[in-house]
Structure formats: C-alpha cells, structure tokens
Motif scaffolding. Structure first.
Motif, short mmCIF file in Angstrom:
data_model
loop_
_atom_site.label_atom_id
_atom_site.label_comp_id
_atom_site.label_asym_id
_atom_site.label_seq_id
_atom_site.Cartn_x
_atom_site.Cartn_y
_atom_site.Cartn_z
N GLU A 118 0.84 -1.21 0.00
CA GLU A 118 0.00 0.00 0.00
C GLU A 118 0.87 1.26 0.00
N TYR A 174 -3.33 -10.52 -5.57
CA TYR A 174 -4.60 -9.86 -5.21
C TYR A 174 -4.35 -8.41 -4.78
N HIS A 175 -3.40 -8.21 -3.86
CA HIS A 175 -3.14 -6.85 -3.37
C HIS A 175 -2.58 -5.97 -4.48
N ARG A 185 -5.28 -4.82 -6.76
CA ARG A 185 -6.16 -3.82 -6.15
C ARG A 185 -5.49 -2.45 -6.05
N LEU A 186 -4.16 -2.44 -5.88
CA LEU A 186 -3.49 -1.20 -5.48
C LEU A 186 -2.71 -0.50 -6.59
N LEU A 233 -9.45 -10.96 -13.86
CA LEU A 233 -8.88 -9.61 -13.83
C LEU A 233 -8.83 -8.98 -15.21
N GLU A 278 -11.98 -7.33 -15.46
CA GLU A 278 -12.21 -6.29 -14.44
C GLU A 278 -11.29 -5.09 -14.59
#
Ligand SMILES: NC(=O)c1ccc[n+]([C@@H]2O[C@H](COP(=O)([O-])OP(=O)(O)OC[C@H]3O[C@@H](n4cnc5c(N)ncnc54)[C@H](OP(=O)(O)O)[C@@H]3O)[C@@H](O)[C@H]2O)c1
Length: 236
Positions: free
Chosen positions: A69, A113-114, A117-118, A159, A162
């Motif tokens: 993050e 996954y992270h 998302r980031l 993905l 998406e």
C-alpha cells in the motif's frame, strides 16, 4: 512488431533473481525504465548493478499488504508490472507446516490480489503474473503449488475483464534452470527434458522473451501462455 517505448516504466516484483531478473534485464535492454522489487536490499542492489545503468530498486515484502500500500501510494503510474515473487515449499500436504503452506498463498496468490487492487497503471498498461506447469500437472509433493498456480490462472482471467483496458496475462513455465536449484534436480530435469518436444530445459531468458511478448502485444489479454518446451503436448 510491438515494441516498448523508451523510458516506459516497468516494475518487476521478484526482479532480484531467477526469472524476474532475466525479465528485468531484457526490458532494460529494450529501453525501459526498470524498477526491481524484492525483500533483500543487498540482493536488489547487486541485481540492479548487474543489469546496468539507472535501474531503481525497492525493498518490499509482498506478503505485507501495508508495504504494498505504501509503495503504490507513490505517484508513479506503471506501464508494465510483472510479478515473479514467490516463496514456495514443495512437499505433501500432510507434511508441509501450516505457516509454510500459508506463505505459498501469501507470497503468490494474495500478493497478486493486493497488487491488482493497489497498483496505479498508465494507459495501455499490462499486468503479467506467473503460474507454472503444476497448475495442470501434479505429483505427490505439489498439491499446494498446483493449487496456487491454478488460482493465479483463474484470477488473471477474471482480472483481464475487471481491470480492462489494462491487459492481464499469465506466464506458465515448466522447469527453468535459474541457477538456484540443486544440481541433482537440474540433472534429473535435463534427462526428463529429452521427452519434451524441444529436448532441453528452459533458461530464464526463454521466459523473459515471452514476458516481453505479453507486455507489448496489444491484443493479448486473459491468456495463459505455456513456456514449457511443449510439455503440454508430450506423452510422458
Ligand atoms: N524456476 C522454475 O523452475 C519455475 C517453474 C515454474 C514456475 N516458476 C514460477 O516462476 C516464479 C519465479 O520463480 P524463480 O525460480 O525465478 O524464483 P526465485 O529465483 O526464487 O526468485 C524469486 C524472486 O522473488 C523475490 N521474492 C520472494 N519472496 C518475496 C516476497 N515475499 N516479497 C518480495 N519479493 C519476494 C526474491 O527476492 P528476495 O528473496 O530477496 O525477496 C527473488 O527476487 C515463481 O512464481 C515460480 O513459482 C518457476
């Protein structure tokens, strides 16, 4: 022939060794601005030095979402992200310790996954994940590896829809001689490779050229590209 634009921002997570190092080296040779990520700062510096001028490094652990993050909060927008990082333990499900089994998924599936998302992506960007032949082919020590690799492939297919227009693909290597495997295993795989159509084991550079194709071809998305010397179609 699709090519990389000069100074394209490329991030190779796992770029300090093995397949990731070969990918980073090839993208750097093609004129990209490359950043290597991995846990060990000294290993990263050595890899950057070995690749050449102006290779950036960032020490981070993909099993730590807070570190990802913080890193992706930086202003850089990435054109191509390639994720090769993984900490894998081979062994029967009944023998592998729970924490090692969890690390397989934390370092490979949950890391992807992270990242998905980031990560801030540029226009015409791509994300390339790595699975492996054990997604389809399994043995007595590979159930966990097969599961995580199959998970990566399914995840990437979803993905690709998406994250569109970011293209998302998977490289699926067979055995790759990265110089990190025990010599006895390399010899065994060399013998086995005689039953492959290509009759040799892969070098990291073989996987790197496939990574360049996935990153630069604007029509490839949602694909799992086997770079396994024809193992998919071999008899044994
Ligand atoms: N080599 C093969 O025969 C083969 C075959 C099929 C599939 N694959 C797949 O290809 C990928 C790359 O394999 P490889 O053989 O190139 O691996 P490798 O030589 O072990 O390199 C792994 C890289 O990932 C980094 N890394 C590991 N854990 C990390 C973490 N938690 N956070 C950040 N970085 C981490 C390592 O650096 P640090 O340790 O310093 O963090 C290193 O740069 C893996 O997904 C593997 O399953 C490999």
């Amino acid at each position: 022939m699709p090519t990389l634009e000069r100074n394209t921002q490329v991030l190779v997570i796992g770029g300090s060794a093995g397949i990731g190092f070969a990918i980073a080296k090839l993208f750097h040779q093609q004129g990209a601005t490359v950043t290597l990520a991995g846990r060990n700062a000294a290993r990263l510096s050595q890899a950057a030095h070995d690749i050449g001028a102006e290779v950036a490094t960032v020490a981070l652990d993909v099993t730590q979402p807070a570190e990802l993050e913080r890193f992706f909060a930086r202003p850089t927008r990435w054109k191509h992200i390639i994720v090769t990082a993984a900490s894998l333990t081979f062994g029967p499900v009944r023998s592998v310790a729970l924490e090692d089994a969890q690390r397989i998924f934390d370092s490979k599936f949950w890391a992807a996954y992270h990242i998905a998302r980031l990560a801030p992506f540029d226009e015409d960007a791509s994300l390339t994940l790595v699975s492996g032949r054990f997604a389809q082919r399994a043995g007595p020590q590979t159930a966990l590896i097969s599961a995580v690799n199959a998970g990566i492939e399914g995840f990437a297919r979803g993905l690709a829809s998406e994250l569109s227009p970011v293209r998302v693909n998977v490289l699926s290597p067979g055995f790759v001689d990265t110089g990190m495997h025990p010599e006895a295993l390399v010899q065994k795989m060399r013998q086995r490779s005689q039953s492959l159509p290509v009759k040799r084991i892969a070098r990291p550079e073989d996987i790197a050229s496939a990574a360049l194709l996935l990153a630069t071809n604007p029509m490839i998305s949602g694909t799992v590209l086997a770079v396994d010397g024809g193992d998919t179609v071999s008899f044994t």
